[in-house]
Design a protein around this motif. Structure first.
Motif, PDB file in Angstrom:
ATOM      1  N   MET A 194       5.471   0.784  10.344  1.00  0.00           N
ATOM      2  CA  MET A 194       4.633   0.633  11.522  1.00  0.00           C
ATOM      3  C   MET A 194       3.312   1.366  11.354  1.00  0.00           C
ATOM      4  O   MET A 194       2.343   1.004  11.981  1.00  0.00           O
ATOM      5  N   GLY A 195       3.300   2.377  10.511  1.00  0.00           N
ATOM      6  CA  GLY A 195       2.086   3.155  10.344  1.00  0.00           C
ATOM      7  C   GLY A 195       1.240   2.735   9.158  1.00  0.00           C
ATOM      8  O   GLY A 195       0.326   3.458   8.765  1.00  0.00           O
ATOM      9  N   LEU A 196       1.519   1.576   8.585  1.00  0.00           N
ATOM     10  CA  LEU A 196       0.736   1.135   7.431  1.00  0.00           C
ATOM     11  C   LEU A 196      -0.737   0.963   7.800  1.00  0.00           C
ATOM     12  O   LEU A 196      -1.067   0.390   8.837  1.00  0.00           O
ATOM     13  N   GLU A 197      -1.576   1.416   6.916  1.00  0.00           N
ATOM     14  CA  GLU A 197      -3.005   1.176   7.037  1.00  0.00           C
ATOM     15  C   GLU A 197      -3.338  -0.086   6.252  1.00  0.00           C
ATOM     16  O   GLU A 197      -2.610  -0.462   5.326  1.00  0.00           O
ATOM     17  N   ARG A 198      -4.421  -0.724   6.604  1.00  0.00           N
ATOM     18  CA  ARG A 198      -4.807  -1.944   5.880  1.00  0.00           C
ATOM     19  C   ARG A 198      -4.957  -1.677   4.385  1.00  0.00           C
ATOM     20  O   ARG A 198      -4.592  -2.509   3.565  1.00  0.00           O
ATOM     21  N   ASP A 199      -5.500  -0.518   4.046  1.00  0.00           N
ATOM     22  CA  ASP A 199      -5.692  -0.183   2.634  1.00  0.00           C
ATOM     23  C   ASP A 199      -4.380   0.042   1.895  1.00  0.00           C
ATOM     24  O   ASP A 199      -4.367   0.085   0.661  1.00  0.00           O
ATOM     25  N   ASP A 200      -3.272   0.201   2.618  1.00  0.00           N
ATOM     26  CA  ASP A 200      -1.963   0.408   2.006  1.00  0.00           C
ATOM     27  C   ASP A 200      -1.302  -0.905   1.600  1.00  0.00           C
ATOM     28  O   ASP A 200      -0.250  -0.895   0.961  1.00  0.00           O
ATOM     29  N   VAL A 201      -1.888  -2.027   1.984  1.00  0.00           N
ATOM     30  CA  VAL A 201      -1.270  -3.333   1.758  1.00  0.00           C
ATOM     31  C   VAL A 201      -2.127  -4.118   0.767  1.00  0.00           C
ATOM     32  O   VAL A 201      -3.223  -4.559   1.091  1.00  0.00           O
ATOM     33  N   ASP A 202      -1.636  -4.268  -0.455  1.00  0.00           N
ATOM     34  CA  ASP A 202      -2.336  -5.030  -1.482  1.00  0.00           C
ATOM     35  C   ASP A 202      -1.566  -6.329  -1.710  1.00  0.00           C
ATOM     36  O   ASP A 202      -0.608  -6.374  -2.478  1.00  0.00           O
ATOM     37  N   LEU A 203      -1.996  -7.368  -1.014  1.00  0.00           N
ATOM     38  CA  LEU A 203      -1.273  -8.638  -1.086  1.00  0.00           C
ATOM     39  C   LEU A 203      -1.543  -9.384  -2.384  1.00  0.00           C
ATOM     40  O   LEU A 203      -0.730 -10.203  -2.805  1.00  0.00           O
ATOM     41  N   ASP A 204      -2.659  -9.114  -3.029  1.00  0.00           N
ATOM     42  CA  ASP A 204      -2.928  -9.749  -4.326  1.00  0.00           C
ATOM     43  C   ASP A 204      -1.974  -9.209  -5.391  1.00  0.00           C
ATOM     44  O   ASP A 204      -1.414  -9.966  -6.170  1.00  0.00           O
ATOM     45  N   ALA A 205      -1.785  -7.892  -5.402  1.00  0.00           N
ATOM     46  CA  ALA A 205      -0.868  -7.282  -6.370  1.00  0.00           C
ATOM     47  C   ALA A 205       0.576  -7.353  -5.890  1.00  0.00           C
ATOM     48  O   ALA A 205       1.507  -7.166  -6.671  1.00  0.00           O
ATOM     49  N   GLY A 206       0.778  -7.595  -4.595  1.00  0.00           N
ATOM     50  CA  GLY A 206       2.129  -7.661  -4.044  1.00  0.00           C
ATOM     51  C   GLY A 206       2.791  -6.308  -3.933  1.00  0.00           C
ATOM     52  O   GLY A 206       3.978  -6.160  -4.236  1.00  0.00           O
ATOM     53  N   VAL A 207       2.021  -5.302  -3.462  1.00  0.00           N
ATOM     54  CA  VAL A 207       2.535  -3.938  -3.394  1.00  0.00           C
ATOM     55  C   VAL A 207       2.081  -3.268  -2.106  1.00  0.00           C
ATOM     56  O   VAL A 207       0.923  -3.405  -1.697  1.00  0.00           O
ATOM     57  N   LEU A 208       3.016  -2.558  -1.470  1.00  0.00           N
ATOM     58  CA  LEU A 208       2.678  -1.687  -0.340  1.00  0.00           C
ATOM     59  C   LEU A 208       2.657  -0.258  -0.849  1.00  0.00           C
ATOM     60  O   LEU A 208       3.492   0.126  -1.664  1.00  0.00           O
ATOM     61  N   THR A 209       1.743   0.533  -0.329  1.00  0.00           N
ATOM     62  CA  THR A 209       1.756   1.962  -0.613  1.00  0.00           C
ATOM     63  C   THR A 209       2.289   2.649   0.626  1.00  0.00           C
ATOM     64  O   THR A 209       1.681   2.589   1.695  1.00  0.00           O
ATOM     65  N   ASP A 210       3.452   3.244   0.487  1.00  0.00           N
ATOM     66  CA  ASP A 210       4.099   3.957   1.586  1.00  0.00           C
ATOM     67  C   ASP A 210       3.717   5.422   1.416  1.00  0.00           C
ATOM     68  O   ASP A 210       4.220   6.103   0.528  1.00  0.00           O
ATOM     69  N   ARG A 211       2.789   5.879   2.249  1.00  0.00           N
ATOM     70  CA  ARG A 211       2.194   7.212   2.051  1.00  0.00           C
ATOM     71  C   ARG A 211       2.919   8.294   2.839  1.00  0.00           C
ATOM     72  O   ARG A 211       3.293   8.093   3.982  1.00  0.00           O
ATOM     73  N   LEU A 212       3.032   9.430   2.203  1.00  0.00           N
ATOM     74  CA  LEU A 212       3.538  10.644   2.837  1.00  0.00           C
ATOM     75  C   LEU A 212       4.786  10.391   3.672  1.00  0.00           C
ATOM     76  O   LEU A 212       4.822  10.622   4.867  1.00  0.00           O
ATOM     77  N   THR A 213       5.822   9.913   3.015  1.00  0.00           N
ATOM     78  CA  THR A 213       7.097   9.656   3.675  1.00  0.00           C
ATOM     79  C   THR A 213       7.906  10.943   3.677  1.00  0.00           C
ATOM     80  O   THR A 213       7.347  12.025   3.618  1.00  0.00           O
ATOM     81  N   LYS A 214       9.217  10.823   3.707  1.00  0.00           N
ATOM     82  CA  LYS A 214      10.077  12.010   3.688  1.00  0.00           C
ATOM     83  C   LYS A 214       9.673  12.939   2.554  1.00  0.00           C
ATOM     84  O   LYS A 214       9.335  12.484   1.461  1.00  0.00           O
TER      85      LYS A 214
END
Length: 145
Positions: free
Chosen positions: A1-21
């Motif tokens: 729910m807290g994803l930023e637009r910059d965290d979603v790279d749809l061309d590469a097919g990767v999400l960056t999940d930042r500062l999790t547990k």
């Protein structure tokens, strides 16, 4: 729910999940069907809300971040509409249950494919953001090895 637009790279097919547990970040690969669904979603908030969207990827109806209680309330309503929960029920499926289903389904798939499941557990553990395999097993209600 807290994803930023910059965290979603749809061309590469990767999400960056930042500062999790434990303050860690991780890259999460996306299935092609998920990429398609996220790509379809990505342009909608801008078209409907314009500048009220801000930097978040998933936005509320009026713009801004999604709130946990809002997501759960909508899920409860939708689960009643599709018959997963009867009106008035305080129990039933939760949003978080989809995470458990993914994990269990992955384990079943590996068994069916003849893979060495124990050897694959670190992959699933990392994908789900657990610090170690033991945490994955405990979260699934399985005895730690």
């Amino acid at each position: 729910m807290g994803l930023e637009r910059d965290d979603v790279d749809l061309d590469a097919g990767v999400l960056t999940d930042r500062l999790t547990k434990f303050g860690k970040s991780r890259l999460v690969p996306l299935h092609p069907t998920t990429r398609t669904a996220l790509r379809d979603y990505a342009h909608r908030p801008d078209a409907m809300l314009g500048s009220r969207c801000g930097s978040t990827f998933f936005v509320a109806e009026q713009g801004g971040r999604l709130l946990h209680q809002y997501v759960h309330r909508v899920f409860w309503r939708l689960s009643r509409e599709v018959g997963l929960r009867r009106p008035g029920d305080r129990t039933g499926p939760r949003v978080h249950d989809f995470r458990h289903r993914l994990a269990i389904q992955t384990l079943f798939d590996w068994y069916r494919e003849g893979k060495d499941v124990e050897q694959q557990l670190p992959v699933l553990s990392t994908y789900l953001g657990h610090a170690c395999v033991r945490d994955l097993l405990v979260s699934l209600g399985l005895p730690p090895s």
